[in-house]
Design a protein around this motif. Sequence first.
Motif, PDB file in Angstrom:
ATOM      1  N   UNK A 135       0.834  -1.201   0.000  1.00 52.69           N
ATOM      2  CA  UNK A 135       0.000   0.000   0.000  1.00 52.69           C
ATOM      3  C   UNK A 135       0.866   1.247   0.000  1.00 52.69           C
ATOM      4  N   UNK A 136       0.306   2.339  -0.503  1.00 49.04           N
ATOM      5  CA  UNK A 136       0.982   3.623  -0.386  1.00 49.04           C
ATOM      6  C   UNK A 136       0.904   4.091   1.060  1.00 49.04           C
ATOM      7  N   UNK A 137       1.719   5.087   1.388  1.00 53.34           N
ATOM      8  CA  UNK A 137       1.718   5.612   2.748  1.00 53.34           C
ATOM      9  C   UNK A 137       0.349   6.147   3.133  1.00 53.34           C
ATOM     10  N   UNK A 138      -0.290   6.848   2.186  1.00 55.52           N
ATOM     11  CA  UNK A 138      -1.612   7.403   2.462  1.00 55.52           C
ATOM     12  C   UNK A 138      -2.621   6.297   2.747  1.00 55.52           C
ATOM     13  N   UNK A 139      -2.617   5.240   1.910  1.00 58.86           N
ATOM     14  CA  UNK A 139      -3.555   4.145   2.127  1.00 58.86           C
ATOM     15  C   UNK A 139      -3.276   3.429   3.448  1.00 58.86           C
ATOM     16  N   UNK A 140      -1.979   3.192   3.720  1.00 56.30           N
ATOM     17  CA  UNK A 140      -1.617   2.499   4.962  1.00 56.30           C
ATOM     18  C   UNK A 140      -2.029   3.310   6.179  1.00 56.30           C
ATOM     19  N   UNK A 141      -1.805   4.627   6.116  1.00 60.09           N
ATOM     20  CA  UNK A 141      -2.156   5.471   7.265  1.00 60.09           C
ATOM     21  C   UNK A 141      -3.671   5.532   7.442  1.00 60.09           C
ATOM     22  N   UNK A 142      -4.395   5.611   6.321  1.00 62.47           N
ATOM     23  CA  UNK A 142      -5.852   5.676   6.424  1.00 62.47           C
ATOM     24  C   UNK A 142      -6.412   4.402   7.063  1.00 62.47           C
TER      25      UNK A 142
END
Length: 831
Positions: A718-725
């Motif tokens: 996952x991208x950082x944004x997806x992982x953080x979300x």
Amino acid sequence: MRDPRNTPANPAESLARFDRASGSFIERALFNHRPLVMLLCLLITLALGWQATRLDFNASFEKMIPVSHPFIVNYQEHRQELSGLGNAVRVAVVNTGGDIYDADYQQTLQQLNDEIYLLPGVDRAFMRSLWTPSTRWVGVTEMGLEGGPVIPDGYDGSPRSLDDLRRNISRSNEIGQLVAFDQRSSIIYVPLLPTTPDGQPLDYSRLSSQLEELRDKYASDRIEIRITGFAKVVGDLIEGLRQILLFFAAAILITGAVLYWYTRCVRSTLLVMACSLTAVIWQLGLLPLLGYQLDPYSVLVPFLVFAIGISHGAQKMNGIMQDIGRGMHRLVAARFTFRRLFIAGLTALVSDAVGFAVLMTIDIPVIQDLAVTASIGVAVLIITNLVLLPILLSYLGVDAHAAQRSLRSEQAEAAGTVRHPLWRFLDLFTTRRWATGCVLVAALMATGGYLIGLNLKVGDLDAGAPELRSDSRYNRDNAYITAHYGASSDVFAVMVKTPVGGCAAYDTLKRVDDLDWRLRALPGVESTNSLAQLNRRVLVGLSEGNPKWYELVNNQATLNMITGGAPRGLYNEDCSLLTQYAYLSDHKADTLTSVVDEVQAFAEENNSEQARFLLAAGSAGIEAATNIVVQQANREMLFYVYGAVILLCLVTFRSWRAVVCAVLPLMLTSILCEALMVGLGIGLKVATLPVIALGVGIGVDYALYVMSIMLARIRSGDSLSQAYYRALVFTGKVVMLTGVTLAIGVGTWIFSPIKFQADMGVLLAFMFIWNMVGALVLLPALAWFLFPEARGLAPADEASAGATDRAGAAPLVVAVPLAEPAVRQSERQGC
């Protein structure tokens, strides 16, 4: 076997497809024997609940001091010769309608003196008042030196006897010490023993109650009783801390209300709170089994255990609720949540326990007891909240409507709806601009906080007892005694070791006299007393009161004669130890530091085989030693705490970059906490030293729960944004919930009559909030720099974020739980 979460399923189908032999050995052992686990927990709760009724609440003067510090070693070595210079109570008896030369006043003083004399734990040989034989006068007559007890022989309360008393007091050198300057009150000085005659530790709560009974008995329109001393402080603390039950109840109600508002599920809310309270019961029950008591400093630890339990329990409850909302059976949901979060929760609790255990390195027994108490509480949370709670939820489950409600964010996004505004805002910190700004702001805050924190004082910053409110009865009593007496309760005593019989040598007394003059020149030193000063006063008396003879005469025969009639408090029986007294205006950090520095410098210049100046005795000397130990322990404690946290995080994450992301926000909070202490005028002392370690231990929980989900998602691609979300929706919501809830809970302590409890409440609330903010804001910003391969597209940073989500460029399949890769990874790792 196909994972039942990969396709939509109803609870029965998911249970039928679930392989009960899957998961780690620990999971199978626990969940395949759920009735046995619950039965064992019930039996332990009943047994330890009964043990908790035997828990004592007391304090000890000896536990408040650093027993291995050189000052305390010197004091303990000569303690029998310095009795009364450690733990003592001062009772001021005030005549509001006149002076002490009143028959009714003296009768009251005598009766009160006799009753205090008989109290258990009083060191009667060294008790002093106008009515004790050791209080004497010395005068010069035509026949030479004469003296006797201050209370004249044959005293009967007549005007003649009172005139004799007035004359004796004027010749006793007790004005300013046992008698007030205005001669409207006098002191009963009551040194205490560590144990009562039956060998039991002195019960400070009972002693304080007995003193209060005597106050009520003898106080009247004409008589006021004012009491100070460590025993009275502890007694007032114990009395005030009984109100902690009210604050504990308020915290439970607040926590319960907020949890229910979040879950809308009565059963899960009650289960989370019940498991956290069970941990408190286990903790309190284990203490008497291990020989520990609660004291005014460790009594707040059960609430912290409850708070930590709520934090971990809410995470487990949230995970199970979301899985049930996806159609899983409650047993399957409980086991998968156990797999996802057990390692993160275990690491967090072990970090908490290690952080608390590090306090054992501080050489102050009361802090070491606090460390044991807290470590026990955190250790039992591993069973009650990581094991028992999922098992109970596997039977009871959660409300169906509450389970569906927990997935609103996930379902809304899958349907093409724009993310919740708060999640979109937090997601901005996974973009270059916001991450850079956040890290720069954090660096500036850390620099500013560090510079401000350099002004952090060690010790008390207020006069009186800083543990109590400034307007408390004790501090009003202390202010009265300080204002009306030259010899305050803050006594700094220097021990001068000489050869046997050498205490009266001129060279020795000359050095003592030099130190006496140097101490009197220091700010905060109200008066001094020593054998050298007595020699000066007696020589004036032998010279018809001519002040020109206020000198230390170099005549050994005269010195020996004066020493022979001197009070034993100035030297010991074999004349091998002199005591130099300095009576301080307060025990503030600056006052104690200046006195210690002056005496140490003098000792380095003047120590010899004939006289060695040793620090320190007296209440102020003991507190100075405590301050030194606290200052040394502060940095060492933080070094060990962070070392343990870093090591545990490294073992858990197996990524130094993840460790940096998790630990730096904690460090920022520690720095800002010290700056806050400076701003609020809170000194670093026994009561506040553990707070920073406690804050680190509790704060790491937030970072671990967020980082564990992020790291698993990043490793899955996952991208950082997806992982953080996904971390936000799965664990971040609960991090935010518990951070705010617990901050409100401890924030209620600000209304406590006990000032150190109010101070701890402010500091803990600050650390709860900032550790939460750090985990939700600074952690993803640091991840942007440390995980460049995961930057990818940050949807919240693009104008077309909503369209991208709806078009399916970054789809989120509802049937797949938010931490699926974490589950698979944990299965591979055997957890």
